[in-house]
Design a protein around this motif. Structure first.
Motif, mmCIF file in Angstrom:
data_model
loop_
_atom_site.group_PDB
_atom_site.id
_atom_site.type_symbol
_atom_site.label_atom_id
_atom_site.label_comp_id
_atom_site.label_asym_id
_atom_site.label_seq_id
_atom_site.Cartn_x
_atom_site.Cartn_y
_atom_site.Cartn_z
ATOM 1 N N PRO A 12 34.717 25.693 41.510
ATOM 2 C CA PRO A 12 35.446 25.869 40.251
ATOM 3 C C PRO A 12 36.085 27.256 40.189
ATOM 4 C CG PRO A 12 33.209 25.084 39.859
ATOM 5 C CD PRO A 12 33.310 25.426 41.309
ATOM 6 N N LYS A 13 37.213 27.365 39.513
ATOM 7 C CA LYS A 13 37.926 28.637 39.397
ATOM 8 C C LYS A 13 37.029 29.728 38.830
ATOM 9 C CE LYS A 13 42.160 30.694 37.525
ATOM 10 N NZ LYS A 13 41.660 31.994 37.731
ATOM 11 N N SER A 14 36.158 29.383 37.893
ATOM 12 C CA SER A 14 35.281 30.382 37.286
ATOM 13 C C SER A 14 34.339 30.993 38.322
ATOM 14 C CB SER A 14 34.476 29.772 36.140
ATOM 15 O OG SER A 14 33.664 28.719 36.626
ATOM 16 N N VAL A 15 33.882 30.184 39.273
ATOM 17 C CA VAL A 15 32.993 30.686 40.321
ATOM 18 C C VAL A 15 33.762 31.601 41.265
ATOM 19 C CG1 VAL A 15 31.552 30.023 42.289
ATOM 20 C CG2 VAL A 15 31.443 28.712 40.168
ATOM 21 N N LEU A 16 34.981 31.199 41.635
ATOM 22 C CA LEU A 16 35.799 32.043 42.500
ATOM 23 C C LEU A 16 36.140 33.358 41.818
ATOM 24 C CD1 LEU A 16 38.217 29.386 44.030
ATOM 25 C CD2 LEU A 16 36.290 30.521 45.143
ATOM 26 N N ASP A 17 36.434 33.313 40.523
ATOM 27 C CA ASP A 17 36.724 34.544 39.775
ATOM 28 C C ASP A 17 35.497 35.455 39.738
ATOM 29 O OD1 ASP A 17 39.328 33.784 39.325
ATOM 30 O OD2 ASP A 17 38.940 33.042 37.285
ATOM 31 N N GLU A 18 34.316 34.849 39.616
ATOM 32 C CA GLU A 18 33.079 35.629 39.618
ATOM 33 C C GLU A 18 32.896 36.362 40.954
ATOM 34 O OE1 GLU A 18 28.335 34.675 39.510
ATOM 35 O OE2 GLU A 18 29.642 33.385 38.322
ATOM 36 N N PHE A 19 33.133 35.653 42.056
ATOM 37 C CA PHE A 19 33.044 36.276 43.380
ATOM 38 C C PHE A 19 34.076 37.388 43.521
ATOM 39 C CE2 PHE A 19 30.986 32.244 44.914
ATOM 40 C CZ PHE A 19 29.800 32.829 45.321
ATOM 41 N N LYS A 20 35.285 37.129 43.039
ATOM 42 C CA LYS A 20 36.365 38.107 43.153
ATOM 43 C C LYS A 20 36.008 39.384 42.390
ATOM 44 C CE LYS A 20 40.573 37.055 41.533
ATOM 45 N NZ LYS A 20 41.959 36.551 41.466
ATOM 46 N N MET A 21 35.442 39.248 41.193
ATOM 47 C CA MET A 21 35.055 40.431 40.420
ATOM 48 C C MET A 21 33.867 41.157 41.060
ATOM 49 S SD MET A 21 37.231 41.087 38.159
ATOM 50 C CE MET A 21 36.346 42.387 37.332
ATOM 51 N N GLU A 22 32.950 40.408 41.659
ATOM 52 C CA GLU A 22 31.816 41.022 42.350
ATOM 53 C C GLU A 22 32.309 41.916 43.489
ATOM 54 O OE1 GLU A 22 28.186 39.588 45.257
ATOM 55 O OE2 GLU A 22 28.738 38.266 43.608
ATOM 56 N N VAL A 23 33.245 41.400 44.252
ATOM 57 C CA VAL A 23 33.801 42.156 45.375
ATOM 58 C C VAL A 23 34.622 43.338 44.864
ATOM 59 C CG1 VAL A 23 35.422 42.042 47.304
ATOM 60 C CG2 VAL A 23 33.762 40.214 46.952
ATOM 61 N N ALA A 24 35.403 43.133 43.836
ATOM 62 C CA ALA A 24 36.193 44.221 43.261
ATOM 63 C C ALA A 24 35.278 45.350 42.800
ATOM 64 C CB ALA A 24 37.037 43.709 42.095
ATOM 65 N N SER A 25 34.143 44.993 42.239
ATOM 66 C CA SER A 25 33.165 45.988 41.818
ATOM 67 C C SER A 25 32.630 46.773 43.017
ATOM 68 C CB SER A 25 32.021 45.307 41.073
ATOM 69 O OG SER A 25 31.031 46.240 40.732
ATOM 70 N N GLU A 26 32.315 46.046 44.100
ATOM 71 C CA GLU A 26 31.824 46.701 45.311
ATOM 72 C C GLU A 26 32.867 47.650 45.899
ATOM 73 O OE1 GLU A 26 30.623 43.603 47.997
ATOM 74 O OE2 GLU A 26 28.989 42.942 46.681
ATOM 75 N N LEU A 27 34.151 47.338 45.713
ATOM 76 C CA LEU A 27 35.227 48.164 46.246
ATOM 77 C C LEU A 27 35.663 49.255 45.269
ATOM 78 C CD1 LEU A 27 37.410 45.354 47.854
ATOM 79 C CD2 LEU A 27 35.900 46.956 49.027
ATOM 80 N N GLY A 28 35.036 49.303 44.091
ATOM 81 C CA GLY A 28 35.367 50.322 43.105
ATOM 82 C C GLY A 28 36.682 50.069 42.371
ATOM 83 N N LEU A 29 37.074 48.829 42.242
ATOM 84 C CA LEU A 29 38.348 48.488 41.610
ATOM 85 C C LEU A 29 38.205 47.929 40.201
ATOM 86 C CD1 LEU A 29 40.001 46.735 44.692
ATOM 87 C CD2 LEU A 29 40.406 49.066 43.881
#
Length: 74
Positions: A12-29
């Motif tokens: 689901p898009k919500s799950v992909l968005d969650e992963f995307k934000m998790e990674v963005a957080s790890e990258l400091g974005l």
């Protein structure tokens, strides 16, 4: 040739968005994304399509799947 979203329908898009934000957080974005939005992120910050964000999302999905499998075996 147009590019299609190969992940459409897998999660689901919500799950992909969650992963995307998790990674963005790890990258400091996270702070910039929250203040300016994804549309204003440069390709250098996100990497080219499938770059830093995409590759890291796959790693995060694998990590979560492995954790889930470990928890199911306990």
């Amino acid at each position: 040739m147009s590019r299609t979203n190969r992940s459409a329908g897998i999660l689901p898009k919500s799950v992909l968005d969650e992963f995307k934000m998790e990674v963005a957080s790890e990258l400091g974005l996270t702070e910039k994304i929250e203040s300016q939005g994804w549309a204003n992120m440069t390709s250098r910050e996100c990497g080219h399509v499938g770059g830093r964000i995409g590759g890291s999302m796959v790693k995060a999905m694998i990590r979560r799947a492995e954790e889930s499998l470990k928890n199911d075996n306990l």
